[in-house]
Each structure stands twice: as C-alpha cells, then as structure tokens.
Design an enzyme around this catalytic site. Sequence first.
Site, PDB file in Angstrom:
ATOM      1  N   HIS A 385     -53.239 -36.770  66.780  1.00 20.08           N
ATOM      2  CA  HIS A 385     -53.845 -36.168  65.594  1.00 20.08           C
ATOM      3  C   HIS A 385     -52.817 -36.091  64.471  1.00 20.08           C
ATOM      4  O   HIS A 385     -51.701 -36.595  64.587  1.00 20.08           O
ATOM      5  CB  HIS A 385     -54.370 -34.769  65.931  1.00 20.08           C
ATOM      6  N   GLU A 477     -49.856 -33.555  67.557  1.00 21.53           N
ATOM      7  CA  GLU A 477     -49.955 -33.540  66.092  1.00 21.53           C
ATOM      8  C   GLU A 477     -48.714 -34.248  65.566  1.00 21.53           C
ATOM      9  O   GLU A 477     -47.585 -33.786  65.746  1.00 21.53           O
ATOM     10  CB  GLU A 477     -50.022 -32.109  65.581  1.00 21.53           C
TER      11      GLU A 477
END
Length: 659
Positions: A385, A477
């Site tokens: 992500h 992330e």
Amino acid sequence: MWPPFPLLLGLLGSLTGLTAAGPSCKPDQDTIGECHSSSTAENAKCANLELLYCNDVSYNKTSYPNLLDQKSREVVEFSSEYILLSVIHNLLQGECNPDLRFLGCSILAPRCEGGRVMRPCRHVCESLRKSCQPAFDGIDMAWPYFLDCDRFFVSQEEGCYNPLEKLRGGIDDTDGLSSNISSTFIQFTHHSYPQMVRVLKKTASRCSHIARTYSIGRSFDGKDLLVIEFSDRPGHHELLEPEFKYIGNIHGNEVTGKEMLIYLAQYLCSEYLLGNPRVQHLINNTRIHLLPSMNPDGYDVAAAEFHGAGYNGWTNGRQNSQHLDLNRDFPDLTSEYYRLASTRGVRTDHIPISQYYWWGKVAPETKAIMKWMKAIPFVLSASLHGGDLVVSYPFDFSKHPLEEKMFSPTPDEKMFRLLSRAYANVHPMMMDASENRCGGNFLKRGSIINGADWYSFTGGMSDFNYLHTNCFEITVELGCVKFPPEEALYTLWQHNKESLLNFMEMVHRGIKGTVTDKFGKPIKNARILVRGIRHDITTAADGDYWRLLPPGTHIVIAQAPGYTKMIKKVTIPLRMKRAGRVDFILHPLDLHPKKFMKGPRRNGYKRHDPLEDFDPHAENNGDFLDERKRPLQDGNKPWWWSYFTSLNHHKPTWLLKYQ
C-alpha cells in the site's frame, strides 16, 4: 446474493419505455430469436453507433439491419436481447463483464467498415462461452441464442475480427518480445495497464523456463488481473515447495507497490539468468506469484489526475469501478473469530464465509482473489500500500468493536512480529531516525504495528487470509506519497529491493512435511496443531503442509478423521533459515463408530460456498449441480424471470434453460 428487484427492474423500465415497440417478429410468434435472419448485408450503409450500452466498443460505425435482422436502432433498443446486455453484469454478479456485453454488441451493432459488415470471430465466442457457461448454469439461464458461435460468428479464414480487442488493448500481441534491450534493463517509470501487461509478458518470455503469466479473473471494467509466476516448474505445485504471493495496487491511487512488483519481476528474471545464487535458490525452492495490480480500474482514474508532481490524492481512484474499497470488501471473519474464541472445543481457523455476505455487492476483483486463494495453498503473503511508512499485521479489526485503536493480536503474534520485522529491519527509511522521516511516529515501535492498534476496520484482506486459509499476510505501507513522481521510483526501488527479497525468504521459516497413511497415501485436509497456539493449518491436496513458527521448542500434532493422532516435539534454532522437515504417518482407528475421532464443532463449516460454483481453477468447472440448478418443477420460473415481465408480449423464453 442477487441484486435487489427494484434496482434491476428500474434498469429494465428505463430501457423498455413504450411496450408497443418490439423486434421484427410475426404476430403469432412468442419466442424471440426464432424469427431473426442471420444474413449479413454485403453492401451495407455504415451509420454512427449510438447504442448506449455499446458506445465503448473498439469501433464507431455500424449498420442496419443488424445480424439479427433488426432494422433500426430503435428496434434494437427495445429488444429483449439488448435489455439482457444492459443487465447481464448484475444477473451474473460481475462474471464475464464486460466481455459478454462486447460480444453481444458485435451482433446487435455489428462493425461496419467501407460499406461492409464485419463478422466477429468464432474462436473468441467459443472461448468466452467455455469460461462463462458456468455463470449461466448457476442462475438456470440458457446461453443466449444470439451468441450462437456457429450461427453468427465466422472463422479467421473468412476475415473475422476480435470484438474483445479493446479490452486487451493490444496486450496479447507478442511483437517485440525478442527486443534488443538487455534482459537486465529495468525502466524506472510509471506503467499504464497495457504497458504493465506487455512488460510482464516480455519478462515471462525471456525467462520462459522459470516464469509464466496467467490471469486470476477480471476487474469490473474487464481488465485481466494478471499474475507473473516464478518457479523451476511454472504452472505446477511441487510437493513441499511453499507458495508465496505479493499483491500491489489494491487501492488504485496507491501505485508504488504496483511499480515495485513490476521491477521485482524483471529483477528476478535477469538475476536468475545472470546466475545470482540467492535468486536462483529462491526460485528453485519457492513458487512465487506477483500480482502488481489488483485494482487496474482505480489506477486508471488516479493516473488520469496525476501530473508528475507527486499526486497524493486520498480518494480519487482508491476504489474500484463499483465504488468499492477492495480492502474493506472481504468477509468480516474477525468478528466471528472473537465470538468463537470464547468457546472451548470450537475451531477458530478456516472460518467459513457467511451466506449473508453473498447477499451484498461483492467486487469481481475480491471474488478473483478469494478463488485464487482456494486454488493455491499459499503460505505467506504481503499486500503493498501507500500513504505511510510502516508494516502492519493482523488483526486489523479491534477485539472490542467500539475501540478505534486497540491492540488485538492473533494467536500467532510472535510469528507476525518476526515477519513484519523481516521487511522493516532491512528497509533504510523505515529504520531512519531523522526528524524528517516519513511516518516517523512508528519509529519507536520499530516501524511495525498491530493493525487494530493503528486503526480498526473490517473486511480487510490480511485478516481474511489468516482466518479463512493457511496463509499469513502482512500489509506494507511503502511511503507517504501515494503516487510518487517518476524521478522518485528508482530510489524507492533501492529502498525496497532487499526488503522484498528478505520477506520472500521468510516463507521457509518453521516446519514443513507430509501427512500420509501407513501405505504412503497422502491425507488431504489433515490438521496440524501447535500446542499453545490456537490456530491450526491444514494439509494440501498432496498431503504436504507448511507451518510458519518462531524459534523455540514446539509440540506439534497431526490428526485427521478416522486416524490416530501423532505428536512430535520439534526445536527450531534461533538462526535457522530453512524449514525443518517433520513428516507424520497416521494409522487408521478401529472402524467401530464409537472409536472414530470426534471432529471439532464446526458451526456450519460444511455450508455451501458460492465460490465453488464458478471457480475457474476447478477440475470439473461447470459440472457442479446443486438444488438451484435442477430442473424447475410445476412450471416455476427462475428468480430472474420476473425481471423481464415488464417487456412486451414477446418474452425471452429462449433464456429459459428448462421449458
């Protein structure tokens, strides 16, 4: 499971309008489809294609009468054939969308060039019917007569065209695969969908002995969810060889993961060819699957707004074309886990999907991932992500539903922390202590965090992996900028390359082995239990298993219905980087019914899973016949028949499978 009646009826009503208009049938005919001619105009007059549901095909000129002898646009718009195309994506719950619509448009609004009507290719129709027939069988609908591959389609020798060419965008072409560009060359740039597919196919062609590409399904807008696989036997599961996956671009506007996986594919190929021992060992002993873009439709929306200045939009392109957040679209099994965990003797792994889940709108991308996980016994996974710089791990949903931030560990908390650190510890920016560091608020935690302790949400893919399958998944992330400028991509690759490799190697931690009977026959779905960790994994079809475990001493138990259980004590050294081999041979119990091992209370674990109906990886796809597929008795019609009652008196009885 099916779309609400008012919604679909509204779609029909908006198309039917006046009921006086209808197809060109004789008054005494009540079956549309038996009255159309299949003749093609040799000297056609080309006209603008103005049909709403066909306005995105690859051509803009058509001709009337069409291949069904419907003589005008107005007649087509009021025909049941056209109405079927307008609602087929809802009826089939996104299966084969928009391929079927494009195929139907090639008949209702045939391509016209130079005063000649062109016919669509028969092989395209046959291929699509083979893949889409199970979806029609699932709702008791006959294959539409106007998609008869032998009647309305022609061969390539007769000069046909591919009506699905716009969906492919030329990406199936193999031109240029023997490019003079060095196989070690990686272009650090953003890739559009066609560019991404071409790069993956070119990479698989260069390394055809260790790589292949395949599609796990389609996005809502019809783009292939393309995977590139690396293995010493691509396309095959090998005994005791673990399966690994990376998934990128779940949120369409978070693009760094997509690019990292494209670069990773090129890197693995080139380094294998160059004799890199680390890469060769990894590929020879692991089956690696890379899905760079799970949400190509959302990516297109985000890319349209990106102007090279570090676009960081938080909403545009995040969702798929149905406006669904794909990382909130999976079944909420975590709530069920918390409910079951308070009861002894009840399994809290491999939790089934509630039937209520299928009553809502489920994205085809989500279905494709779930079918993929059912078909392949994945051991380890990560979803990539953007928007911060941290690694999070399950659970993502708080054990107290009213707490937005609450530490909510899984039974495998120690292992998940090891997995998360494997990525974070070798990432230079995640370990950077500077004040200007992106995502600096996670530094004191080692740049890893329990998902629910960060923020709680339901329907996440990581929790679903852990609670429905054997697979452990973390969420990475990759940075605070969701759509970084092109000049930042090389640096991002340098920051993540070692982490990507290091995490893949973690799939070999713990133990692996086989469970067989005394004759050496593999036992499928045998349970592997670890004392003190209330989360079991199961054996694959070949009887092999992989159990990720932290270093230490563990009591491991193998058991299966009808067999004695076996217990072994295993010790995993601190620095052991190769899974220990632990096999189990189970002996049958006394056949007296009372002596059979009592299975755990399953709370409905044997309920029918709708994914079984349309699993593209099933060996006998389309042969499944449950109560919903049996011939209807007493003249009853399928559930969808009422959706067509607003049509004129020519009802589409040709859609009835059982008449």
